[in-house]
Every structure is written in C-alpha cells, then in structure tokens.
Design an enzyme around this catalytic site. Structure first.
Site, PDB file in Angstrom:
ATOM      1  N   LYS A  79       0.845  -1.190   0.000  1.00  0.00           N
ATOM      2  CA  LYS A  79       0.000   0.000   0.000  1.00  0.00           C
ATOM      3  C   LYS A  79       0.878   1.237   0.000  1.00  0.00           C
ATOM      4  O   LYS A  79       1.893   1.292   0.710  1.00  0.00           O
ATOM      5  CB  LYS A  79      -0.896  -0.021   1.234  1.00  0.00           C
ATOM      6  CG  LYS A  79      -1.880   1.153   1.323  1.00  0.00           C
ATOM      7  CD  LYS A  79      -2.768   0.987   2.544  1.00  0.00           C
ATOM      8  CE  LYS A  79      -3.822   2.087   2.643  1.00  0.00           C
ATOM      9  NZ  LYS A  79      -4.714   1.898   3.802  1.00  0.00           N
ATOM     10  N   SER A 149      -9.404   1.786   3.094  1.00  0.00           N
ATOM     11  CA  SER A 149      -8.588   2.550   2.162  1.00  0.00           C
ATOM     12  C   SER A 149      -7.562   1.713   1.418  1.00  0.00           C
ATOM     13  O   SER A 149      -6.906   2.193   0.505  1.00  0.00           O
ATOM     14  CB  SER A 149      -7.865   3.662   2.921  1.00  0.00           C
ATOM     15  OG  SER A 149      -7.001   3.101   3.897  1.00  0.00           O
ATOM     16  N   SER A 173      -9.811  -0.467   7.168  1.00  0.00           N
ATOM     17  CA  SER A 173      -9.232  -0.252   5.843  1.00  0.00           C
ATOM     18  C   SER A 173      -8.503  -1.443   5.242  1.00  0.00           C
ATOM     19  O   SER A 173      -8.161  -1.420   4.062  1.00  0.00           O
ATOM     20  CB  SER A 173      -8.283   0.951   5.877  1.00  0.00           C
ATOM     21  OG  SER A 173      -9.024   2.138   6.016  1.00  0.00           O
TER      22      SER A 173
END
Length: 470
Positions: A79, A149, A173
C-alpha cells in the site's frame, strides 16, 4: 493453472520443491498486472524491473542455500503509505508529489529480509482517509467500489496481480476492501506489527496487516512481519506461533470442539442487507458443525462506537496534516480536505472524552471475551456499492452514508486494538463477495486464524480469484 493463480502457500510450496522458480512466478504475476491493470487501476506504480531483479536474486539464493522461509521469492504489493527505500510514497495524493522514501519501513525491511519480491505500490484512498478508494475498481464488478482505504492491495490480490499484499487499517481499511473483493484481510492486535515508516492517519488507531487469498497465507505473512520495533512506541513483542507449511499455532484443521463463538445480539446484525445476514449466519452454523458452541453476547457500549471512532481519528488526522493543510490545502481532494478541516474544530475536551470512552470500551470488550473465544459477525453490512453512490437506505427507514456503513462494523476492533480477521463466506444475488469477521481478545491472533482456517478448509473454496471479464 497459471503461477499467478497460486495462493501464497501454494506458491511457497512450489518454490520450496523447485517446481516453480521465483522468476517464473514473478513474470506470471507481472503479465497478469499488464492484462488487468488498465481496468482495475490497483497500482500507483509497478516496479517490474526491480521485481524481476529481486526474483532472479531469490532464485539464485534458493538454488544455493535453499529458501529462507515461505515468503522467499513471492511477489508482494505494498500500500502506498508504506515506505520502501528509493520508491515514492505518494499516499495517492498530489500533496506527496516528488516524495521518495530514504529508507525502508519496518515491515518493508522485514519482507525484504524474508526474501519477498516487491511488485510496486498499490492505491489507497487519499492518505487512507476514506472507505472507497475511488480511483480503483472492484475486482468482481468494475462499476462497484473497491473499498478502502487499502483498495488497491485488495484488488491486486483478488485479481491475481499480487500473491499477497500489505495494507493499513484505521477503521476497517484492510477488512472492508478484503470483504468487498472476496479475499482474506487481517488486522492484527494493536502494536503487533510496527508502523514505523508508514504514513499515519490516526496514531492510536492505525494497524498494518496482510491481504491474502487464504487464512493460512495471512498467518505466514503475520509471522514474517510481526515483532518488536523500537521505532514504533506502540510496538510489542511476540508473533503468534505459526510454522511454515503445517498447523503450528493454528491447531488441527476442522476441529473446533470446545471453542465458544460469540454471536452478537445487537449492533452487528442491525441495518445489514438480508443477503449478508443469511451468508454470515450460514457460516456461523458451519462453525457449529465443526464443533464450536454458540454463545449469545451483548456488544457493550455499542451506541458510542461511531462517536468514539470519529472522536479519536478526526483530530489525530488533522494534527498529522496540520502543516501541509496550511501550506497546500488545494492539493487535497475535496472529501479529504473537508474532514481535515473539521478536525480543527474538535476541542481538546472532546478528544480526551473519546480517549476515556475508548478505555472503558476496551475494558468492557475484554470482559465480554471472558465468556467466549471468538466473536463472529458480518465484516460489512452490505456488498460493494456502486461507484459514486453516496448513501444507502435501510429497511428501518434510516439513511446512512456509504463510508459510515462500511466503518460501522469494523471500528470496534480498532478502538479496542483487538485482532480481527475477515474471510469470504458467500456471494449476494449479483455475485458480489460477502465477508465474515472473526474477532478475539488482545493477542488472540492465533485464535482467529485457527477458526478462519478451519472454516475455509471445510468449504474447499479458499483462494478463488475474481472472475474478471474477458
């Protein structure tokens, strides 16, 4: 079966037995990225040359000395909040244009030491401040949200564009996009995985965790990434005992005799879609078939969950962004800028009350777990929303923002710091994935992994890739 279709465990076994080389595996995953990335947009950047060089190095090391462990030569996506030396960490934001990491984050260093092959950086909702990741499409339906996210990480794993990935979880997330894309997501116990070198959203709520095809895969990644790090003040020692290819701390597959599974009477089954409730209750019944005993439980302080989550996260996020918000507010996307500006209106008293309520909630949840081993509940109240959908209307006549609905069931594990695992347990009538969430008391990570593994092995459907259209 193509190499990109293999789960981490399957790929590790093939590499270990020399049936598959890291170069073949990495080349297959890169080819898959090339085939699907134009539609899915899971990656901020793909470092193909770096990945192939690392795979070549891993192949040479394995041929000479054998594999260091199950991650040696296995492709991973990070990420784009997680620093990797020499690569940009953009947080999917124009605010970070030109930023290049000077050193590895702790987790990137742990993965490098384990021999993992970095494919590139995956998209996040800007600075992880959202639950949809709008620039990325859902791996199952391209007009649906990826979840956030860590949407890019979940989509990459679901589509075969990464054998595994890392994400971050502040209010769901990791678990929300994992559930919406039909993969496994683990939020470990707070402090078990270091956040040093990871862009923060909310210091007291942030976690780093894996997104994988199977529960066993998640256990392997946790074993490699967990451990004390003096650079993270919240860091603690002790990964769960998990061996490379056997049961280790996960226990015997399929045997849950004597395990007490809490089923919530309130909160988790309020305002959810009937298809999600049906799939999750069916999965809970499967746990009973495997020997578990069900216990009805009352979720403590449920009415305060949203207020505590936002009361902690919003002011902490604003404090982190205070300087850049003052100097470059116009570079933030409107939805994130509004939240950051709202944080400046939170009083110190409100923040301290949220911290006090969090302590009370953590204690109350610990008492709840005195009577159960795990809590089983839906991961999200509905499957992936349509891209651009702002709200959902529930059967009781209430209307809720999409992001609020997704965070509602995942926030308690962040507030308490307790471990939470999501795994696929079915699909709705449109074919979209449904996830079940398993939670345990602090440092009960091995317990949720054991239960999740028992469930997935009983179904024989673990590791399924999203059926992308031709």
């Amino acid at each position: 079966m193509q190499p990109f279709e293999l789960s981490l465990t399957e790929a590790a076994r093939a590499v270990h037995t020399r049936e598959l080389s890291p170069v073949e595996l990495t080349a297959s995953v890169l080819e898959r990225i090339g085939a699907v990335e134009g539609r899915l947009r899971a990656y901020v950047t793909v470092t193909a040359d770096i990945a192939l060089a690392a795979a070549t190095r891993a192949e040479r090391e394995i041929s000479t000395h054998g594999p260091r462990g199950p991650l040696h030569g296995i492709p991973v996506g990070l990420k784009d909040l997680i620093d990797a030396e020499g690569l940009a960490t953009t947080a999917s934001s124009e605010v970070r244009a030109g930023h290049v990491a000077e050193r590895d984050s702790h987790v990137a260093a742990r993965l490098k030491a384990a021999g993992a092959v970095l494919l590139g950086k995956t998209h996040t909702h800007e600075f992880a401040y959202g639950l949809t990741t709008p620039q990325t499409s859902n791996a199952w339906e391209h007009d649906r949200v990826a979840g956030g996210s860590s949407g890019g990480s979940a989509v990459a794993v679901a589509a075969g564009g990464a054998t595994f990935a890392l994400g971050t979880d502040t209010g769901g997330s990791v678990r929300v996009p994992a559930a919406l894309n039909g993969v496994v997501g683990l939020k470990p116990t707070y402090g078990l995985v270091s956040r040093a070198g990871v862009t923060s959203l909310s210091w007291s709520l942030d976690h780093v965790g894996p997104l994988t095809r199977t529960v066993r895969d998640a256990a392997l990644v946790l074993s490699a990434t967990a451990g004390h790090d003096r650079r993270d003040p919240a860091s603690v020692s002790g990964p769960p005992p998990v061996d490379h290819f056997g049961g280790g701390g996960l226990g015997g597959a399929g045997d849950l005799k004597g395990l007490k599974v809490g089923v919530p009477r309130n909160h988790y089954f309020d305002r959810i879609s009937p298809e999600v409730e049906e799939a999750v209750r069916r999965a809970i019944d499967r746990l009973v078939e495997l020997g578990a005993e069900l216990v009805d439980v009352e979720i403590p302080m449920a009415r305060y969950i949203q207020a505590v989550q936002w009361g902690l996260m919003v002011p902490e996020a604003t404090a982190y962004h205070e300087r850049s918000l003052r100097d470059a507010a116009d570079l933030y996307t409107p939805d994130v800028r509004v939240l950051l500006e709202a944080g400046a209106l939170t009083s110190a008293g409100d923040y301290l009350r949220a911290q006090r309520a969090r302590t009370m909630m953590r204690d109350a949840w610990a008492r709840m777990f005195d009577g159960i081993d795990v809590l089983a509940a839906p991961s999200v109240p509905m499957t992936a929303a349509k891209a651009g959908q702002e709200a959902v209307d529930w059967a009781d006549g209430t209307t809720e923002a999409v992001s609020d609905s997704y965070v509602r069931l995942s926030a308690p594990a962040n507030i308490t710091g307790f471990p939470a695992l999501t795994l696929p347990v079915g699909h709705d009538r449109a074919g979209l994935p449904i996830g079940m969430q398993l939670m345990a008391r602090a440092f009960g990570d091995a317990t949720v992994l054991r239960v999740g593994r028992a469930y997935e092995e009983s179904t024989g459907e673990a590791g399924r890739l999203a059926p992308l259209a031709a």
